[in-house]
Scaffold this motif. Structure first.
Motif, short mmCIF file in Angstrom:
data_model
loop_
_atom_site.label_atom_id
_atom_site.label_comp_id
_atom_site.label_asym_id
_atom_site.label_seq_id
_atom_site.Cartn_x
_atom_site.Cartn_y
_atom_site.Cartn_z
N GLY A 150 87.77 19.29 -68.30
CA GLY A 150 88.79 19.07 -67.38
C GLY A 150 88.98 20.47 -66.35
N ASN A 151 89.94 20.32 -65.46
CA ASN A 151 90.09 21.64 -64.55
C ASN A 151 90.52 22.60 -65.25
N THR A 152 91.11 22.39 -66.35
CA THR A 152 91.64 23.60 -67.02
C THR A 152 90.68 24.62 -67.32
N THR A 153 89.29 24.39 -67.16
CA THR A 153 88.53 25.38 -67.19
C THR A 153 88.59 26.45 -66.04
N ALA A 157 91.50 27.99 -69.51
CA ALA A 157 90.41 28.18 -70.81
C ALA A 157 90.63 29.52 -71.52
N SER A 158 90.64 30.35 -70.88
CA SER A 158 90.59 31.83 -71.33
C SER A 158 91.52 32.05 -72.22
N ALA A 159 92.88 31.43 -71.85
CA ALA A 159 93.84 31.76 -72.71
C ALA A 159 93.54 30.68 -74.09
N VAL A 160 92.95 29.81 -74.14
CA VAL A 160 92.88 28.88 -75.29
C VAL A 160 91.62 29.49 -76.00
N SER A 161 90.70 29.99 -75.27
CA SER A 161 89.73 30.84 -76.07
C SER A 161 90.08 32.05 -76.81
N MET A 313 97.06 33.93 -64.07
CA MET A 313 95.71 33.91 -63.68
C MET A 313 95.10 35.04 -63.48
N GLY A 314 95.62 36.32 -63.34
CA GLY A 314 95.23 37.51 -63.11
C GLY A 314 94.46 37.96 -64.24
N ILE A 315 94.89 37.42 -65.44
CA ILE A 315 93.95 37.93 -66.85
C ILE A 315 92.88 36.69 -66.94
N ASN A 316 93.31 35.47 -66.90
CA ASN A 316 92.44 34.28 -67.21
C ASN A 316 91.30 33.96 -66.37
N GLN A 317 91.42 34.40 -65.17
CA GLN A 317 90.55 34.08 -63.97
C GLN A 317 89.47 35.37 -63.78
#
Ligand SMILES: Nc1nc2c(c(=O)[nH]1)N[C@H]1C(S)=C(S)[C@@H](COP(=O)(O)OP(=O)(O)OC[C@H]3O[C@@H](n4cnc5c(=O)[nH]c(N)nc54)[C@H](O)[C@@H]3O)O[C@H]1N2
Ligand SMILES: Nc1nc2c(c(=O)[nH]1)N[C@H]1C(S)=C(S)[C@@H](COP(=O)(O)OP(=O)(O)OC[C@H]3O[C@@H](n4cnc5c(=O)[nH]c(N)nc54)[C@H](O)[C@@H]3O)O[C@H]1N2
Ligand code: SF4
Ligand SMILES: [Mo]
Length: 733
Positions: A150-153, A157-161, A313-317
């Motif tokens: 999904g576009n959730t990547t 995705a970083s939060a999930v991981s 997103m400043g963290i996840n991306q």
């Protein structure tokens, strides 16, 4: 009378002729506001309003929600399926049967010729959970491709991981009610007032009552930063260094919660050893935050009775996205701030149903947080669906960001895009364009036919949007809320769930399975499958969810049977000692060595390129670009640039400039503002052929999420008339 009027003019709301209000949940961000749509006597949606007794938004809506009734009939909606043989031909209208027959034939042809995984599916965080669950059943149980993501990547995705690495499972542990109890809040790379305005309002209301400190870590002076007690303008991509330095101070000064660490975690020694390398003096040189500030923040945070971290997103991306999340979890665990009121590590989710896809879509595994890697999980789902468990892959396939390169190298030949627009949202779009052109079959399933990716589609399937169908979403605080059907699907469009079911019927493999059209029946399957799982929703029903204006999971059948009322906002995870999802019940403290692997500014490309969002627009603007009251605030692609930097380049306010990176260029209007530092520009990603022509998008090694926020660019002056024309052409609307 001193100022103003002594008698207020009564406010009169325009009479839109609403005959009936129907309950729903907002379809934009993951705040999950309860919304009512008013329809007039002809059944036309004419107004939107917040739901007063809904705990999430308490009657409020933001700028997007308030005009949401306009999405149904805004221009560009897909009316009928479209087909063509080659992407240079004109699209021809087709019946649903013809389009779906063609689609099934193409999938079978590609899989027979190149193998099952040569057909890939990329979905979204924006369809209903019942749709996600059904797409998962179709992708995993019928089509049987492992390249399904999904576009959730690009997003969560970083939060999930990070949650999985620290706690043994995905699932944000906190809730909005934590604002009412916290004594210190650090917000990392999150611009809450613009991107989650109603969560921000919940925070602000709590903070005004209790005056706890707000610390914002963001290289831009966002509205959130302007409202902060302390703003930490971090050097892009170095948050992990700051986190390590905060931990250094906490451990050095003995501010950690030793009892909590002993009872709930493993790995303390290894973490403490790594953290010793990040004394504030050295760390300050990398992350750009001075050592005194680091010490002050560490003490404020660790000494608070209850303290929380939120991030977006400043963290996840980032190339350190997953590590950044683990770093925040480390900070929370070291100070005993998990599972207690006001003490949490809460990822603020992006899309309206990014949580629903994580829980139920089978994108990265099987439904209900089950894993492909776990034999018992495969067997349970195989039995429930009527599929031989051996048909399932034994480990997760490619992420979205690996699927596109695999098309480039010819490994993947067919692609089905459901509710996502990679021509605008993926990094380095010149490369995406070439990639899409290589496909033997590209299928676009979207509510809007004018979505840019349609230009590369052999088959276009028009999807009903939002409240043209029924089902549920899960929000940031794990609250499942319901969307009721407000009107019939536009023209000949169909609900995603129905499209999936009609496609499933065209495969032999589905004959032993069921694909119910009724959304209550689909929810019932999820409910049953959730029993005893972490994300247990077995105590819920569609009606109960509407009655309570959303219910947080877990809410079990036993709780419902015992007469326990559904949780109303204060539901947290990991409240019991050693209740983490690893076999020993303990969370892992994980050391995070930092390697700076970003593209950084140099002589040739001297500016950081930062990118993100605006309050008035949503993503690739298929919706907000057409709603006048949203679009009018920023109809033109623009760039924030510091006035001193602009003066140095001879750039005037509101003139067009050309921004250049190693990947490509983009024309934007320069907006001079002190919101960005001298060595950075910020470009919203809402516009087609704009910032993502420039981005590099290096991937996080764990989550495969792109670092959208760290690239290097240069800026040139351009001929104004020519640029104005180009800028206009890049906006269909
Ligand atoms: N109005 C509106 N609301 C939305 C959306 C929308 O499109 N429009 N989209 C929704 C979705 S899907 C998402 S994911 C969320 C995103 O919500 P946010 O993450 O809050 O929004 P962004 O603007 O992408 O990025 C947030 C901030 O990260 C900062 N940042 C950049 N680099 C760094 C860094 O290295 N470190 C730190 N600490 N910060 C950095 C940026 O300066 C920016 O201010 O919003 C959701 N809500
Ligand atoms: N440079 C840069 N790029 C970014 C980001 C960034 O911060 N900077 N952020 C990233 C993030 S966090 C995200 S989430 C992505 C988002 O990127 P995308 O997923 O590409 O964004 P959207 O425009 O929301 O695409 C959703 C599509 O679904 C369609 N749609 C809406 N409702 C339905 C429905 O019910 N059914 C179907 N089938 N279709 C529907 C919409 O019309 C739209 O075309 O962008 C990423 N890209
Ligand atoms: S805050 Fe998010 S969920 Fe609430 S109205 Fe605005 S866009 Fe919709
Ligand atoms: Mo997102």
């Amino acid at each position: 009378m001193l100022f103003g009027r002594n008698i207020k003019n009564p406010i009169t709301l325009a009479d839109k002729g609403v005959e009936k209000w129907s309950y729903s949940t907002c379809n934009y961000c993951s705040t999950g506001c309860s919304i009512e749509i008013g329809v007039n006597k002809d059944g036309k949606p004419v107004a939107s309003r917040g739901v007063a007794n809904a705990d999430v938004n308490r009657g409020k809506l933001c700028l997007k929600g308030i005009f949401e009734h306009e999405v149904f009939e805004s221009f560009g909606r897909g009316k009928t399926p479209l087909l063509r043989e080659h992407i240079h031909d004109e699209h021809q209208e087709a019946s649903w049967d013809t389009a779906l027959d063609k689609m099934a034939t193409e999938i079978k042809r590609i899989q027979a010729a190149y193998g099952r995984d040569a057909f890939a599916i990329v979905s979204t965080g924006q369809i209903l959970t019942e749709g996600f669950y059904t797409l998962g059943k179709l992708a995993r149980g019928v089509i049987g491709t492992n390249n399904y993501d999904g576009n959730t990547t690009l997003c969560m995705a970083s939060a999930v991981s990070g949650y999985k690495r620290s706690f043994g499972s995905d699932g944000p542990p906190g809730c909005y009610e934590d604002f009412d109890h916290t004594d210190c809040l650090i917000a990392w790379g999150s611009n809450l007032p613009e991107q989650h305005p109603i969560i921000y309002w919940r925070f602000k209301e709590a903070q005004e009552k209790r005056r706890f400190p707000l610390i914002v870590v963001d290289p831009r002076v966002t509205i959130f930063a302007q409202n902060a007690d302390m703003h930490l303008p971090i050097t892009p991509g170095t948050d992990v260094v700051l986190m390590n330095a905060l931990m250094y101070v906490i451990l050095n000064e003995g501010l950690e919660d030793k009892d909590y660490i002993a009872a709930n975690t493993t790995g303390f020694e290894e973490l403490a050893k790594e953290v010793r390398n990040y004394d504030p003096t050295s760390a300050a040189k990398i992350c750009g935050i001075d050592e005194d500030t680091i010490r002050t923040v560490a003490r404020l945070y660790a000494k608070a009775n209850a303290a929380m971290n939120i991030w977006t997103m400043g963290i996840n991306q980032s190339t350190h996205g997953s590590d950044g999340v683990v770093g925040l979890n480390n900070l929370s665990l070291l100070t005993g701030n998990i599972g207690k009121p006001g003490g949490t590590s809460l990822s603020i989710t992006g899309q309206c149903n990014a949580m629903g896809t994580r829980e139920w879509s089978s994108c990265s595994g099987l439904p209900g947080y089950r894993l492909l890697e776990n034999q018992q999980d495969r067997e349970e789902i195989g039995k429930f669906w009527g599929v031989d468990p051996e048909f399932f892959p034994k480990k997760r396939g490619m992420a979205q960001t690996d699927i596109f390169p695999a098309i480039e190298t010819g490994k993947i030949k067919g692609l089905w895009l459901v509710g996502t627009n990679p021509m605008t949202s993926m990094p380095n779009t010149a490369r995406i364009r070439k990639t899409l052109e290589k496909l033997e079959c590209c299928i676009v399933q979207d509510s809007y036919v004018d979505v840019e990716t349609t230009q590369y589609a052999h088959i276009f399937l028009p999807a009903a949007i939002w409240a043209e169908k029924e089902g549920v979403f899960t929000n940031t605080e794990r609250r499942v809320n319901i969307i009721r059907k407000i009107k019939e699907p536009f023209a000949d469009s169909k609900p995603d769930l129905i499209i999936f079911n009609r496609l499933a019927e065209r495969f032999e493999q589905s004959k032993t399975m069921t694909f119910p059209d009724n959304f209550d029946e689909v929810f019932e399957e999820m409910r049953v499958l959730s029993k005893g799982r972490f994300c247990d929703i077995s105590g819920m029903s569609h009606d109960l969810i509407e009655k309570h204006r959303g219910i947080q999971w877990p809410y079990t059948e036993e709780q419902a049977a015992n007469g326990e009322a559904p949780p109303q906002g204060g539901n947290r995870l990991y409240t019991e000692a050693a209740s983490f999802r690893y076999a020993d019940g303990r969370a892992k403290l994980i050391p995070l060595p930092f390697i700076n692997n970003n593209e950084v500014p140099d002589e040739q490309y001297p500016f950081w390129l930062n990118s993100g969002r605006l309050v008035e627009h949503f993503h690739s603007r298929t919706r907000t670009g057409k709603i006048a009251n949203n679009n009018k605030f920023s109809p033109v692609p623009f760039m924030e640039i510091n006035p001193d930097a602009a003066a140095g380049l001879g750039i005037r306010h509101q003139t067009y400039v050309r921004v250049i990176s190693r990947r490509g260029d983009a024309i934007v209007m320069a907006m001079l503002t002190h919101r960005v530092p001298r060595n950075m520009v910020f470009i919203p990603f809402h516009f087609f052929d704009c910032v993502n022509r420039l981005t590099l998008g290096l991937l996080d090694p764990y989550s495969r999420q792109p670092a959208f926020k760290q690239s290097a660019v240069n800026i040139e002056q351009v001929d104004q008339d020519f640029a104005a024309q180009l800028s206009k052409e890049s906006r269909a609307y």
